[in-house]
Design an enzyme around this catalytic site. Structure first.
Site, PDB file in Angstrom:
ATOM      1  N   CYS A 179      11.494  44.453   4.881  1.00  0.00           N
ATOM      2  CA  CYS A 179      12.579  45.285   5.153  1.00  0.00           C
ATOM      3  C   CYS A 179      13.781  44.219   4.631  1.00  0.00           C
ATOM      4  CB  CYS A 179      12.951  45.819   6.448  1.00  0.00           C
ATOM      5  SG  CYS A 179      14.749  46.561   6.744  1.00  0.00           S
ATOM      6  N   CYS A 196      17.234  44.956   7.203  1.00  0.00           N
ATOM      7  CA  CYS A 196      17.241  44.489   8.362  1.00  0.00           C
ATOM      8  C   CYS A 196      15.728  44.384   9.263  1.00  0.00           C
ATOM      9  CB  CYS A 196      17.932  45.181   9.710  1.00  0.00           C
ATOM     10  SG  CYS A 196      17.676  47.030   9.463  1.00  0.00           S
ATOM     11  N   SER A 197      15.006  45.355   9.702  1.00  0.00           N
ATOM     12  CA  SER A 197      13.860  45.341  10.359  1.00  0.00           C
ATOM     13  C   SER A 197      12.967  46.507  10.466  1.00  0.00           C
ATOM     14  CB  SER A 197      14.246  44.662  11.845  1.00  0.00           C
ATOM     15  OG  SER A 197      14.859  45.372  12.490  1.00  0.00           O
ATOM     16  N   CYS A 198      13.472  47.166   9.595  1.00  0.00           N
ATOM     17  CA  CYS A 198      12.631  48.670   9.676  1.00  0.00           C
ATOM     18  C   CYS A 198      11.209  48.444   9.376  1.00  0.00           C
ATOM     19  CB  CYS A 198      13.043  49.361   8.323  1.00  0.00           C
ATOM     20  SG  CYS A 198      14.933  49.870   8.348  1.00  0.00           S
TER      21      CYS A 198
END
Lengths: 108, 204
Positions: free
Chosen positions: B105, B108-110
């Site tokens: 991702c 961010c942090s999906c």
């Protein structure tokens, strides 16, 4: 084969859960959340090892609450100081409650 | 040591900031304390890479399920009881000798939470997020994964709406194994693409 612990400290789990709960409640959309968090997670701002990820989650929550007029940065800061004072005034072994803050006598 | 007065509680600044956020949101009725506890319970105890390993093992064992997973991963995964959050869709990408898939991702942090739980720290780190796209082969080498030079690497960038699950190749010599034993060969990293499934006989 045990997976690594998902949260290092309880506040990280709390912050993560608040972000999801706000999305569940429709107060922020998943897209808005990931974009706001992403803006704080670029290479210029975030630690290379990812260790400050939950710090960014907290900062993103604070900023979104301010933008939505839910709570200003100043209100949140005063409240977090109240929690720290309450913790110090709470005997060890008892649950920390905000009303234990000696500087906040009017609070329920 | 002693009878000094250090009997009080201590709240570190980050914990206090989160308590402040929670206090405001609960007082204003925007979130419920019980809902927060339920989310924490789910992510600490109920979801994790074992869910994804079961999906992969079933896909290895059941061609009909594999076809369903390829066509409609969200529904196929939900049939095993692993449902993502509202608005999140899943796509499964299948490794072959010709093509290896890697998930990142960049924003961010999906991450595919329903099948993998929470992402490891490195997945959220800026170097991984930027370099996975620019130099996937170099990133894989850092994970100790050297792919044949003629294997193409395809990188998938997750979003808030669409998350990816890598279905690693089934290790050779596992034709006799049941789904449950197969699931033990499926590591978290193999479902992100930074690793392979464990070779038969090497499982702990």
């Amino acid at each position: 084969m045990k997976d690594e612990s998902v949260f290092e400290e309880p506040w990280q789990a709390q912050a993560f859960a608040l972000a999801l709960a706000l999305q569940d409640a429709g107060i922020i959309s998943p897209k808005e959340w990931s974009e706001a968090l992403g803006a704080r997670r670029d290479a210029a701002n975030a630690a290379p090892d990812g260790s400050d990820y939950y710090d960014s989650v907290v900062a993103t929550l604070e900023a979104l609450l301010a933008v939505r007029g839910i709570a200003s940065k100043a209100v949140l800061e005063e409240l977090s100081l109240a929690w720290i004072r309450a913790a110090h005034a709470t005997p060890h072994g008892s649950a920390i409650e905000l009303r234990n803050d000696p500087a906040w006598p009017g609070r329920k | 040591m002693g009878h000094d007065h250090e009997h009080d509680n201590h709240l570190d600044p980050m914990a206090a900031r989160v308590k402040a956020l929670e206090t405001i949101l609960v007082e204003k009725g925007l979130v419920e304390a019980a809902a927060i506890d339920a989310i924490i319970e789910t992510y600490e105890n109920k979801v994790g890479p074992r869910n994804g390993a079961r999906v992969v093992a079933k896909a290895w064992s059941d061609p009909d399920f594999a076809a369903w997973l390829a066509n409609d991963a969200t529904a196929a995964i939900a049939s095993l009881g692993f449902t993502g959050r509202q608005g999140e869709h899943m796509r499964a990408v299948f490794n072959t000798p010709e093509q290896h898939h890697l998930v990142v991702c960049t924003l961010c942090s999906c991450y595919p939470w329903s099948v993998l739980g929470l992402p490891p720290v490195w997945y959220k780190s800026p170097p991984y997020r930027s370099r996975a796209v620019i130099d996937p082969r170099g990133v894989l080498a850092e994970f100790g994964l050297e792919l044949p030079a003629d294997t193409q690497i395809r990188v998938w960038d997750s979003t808030a709406e669409l998350r990816y699950l890598v279905v690693p190749m089934r290790p050779a010599g596992t034709g006799h194994l049941e789904e449950e034993a197969l699931a033990d060969l499926v590591t978290r990293d193999s479902m992100i693409g930074t690793g392979l499934a464990i070779a038969a006989g090497e499982a702990a």
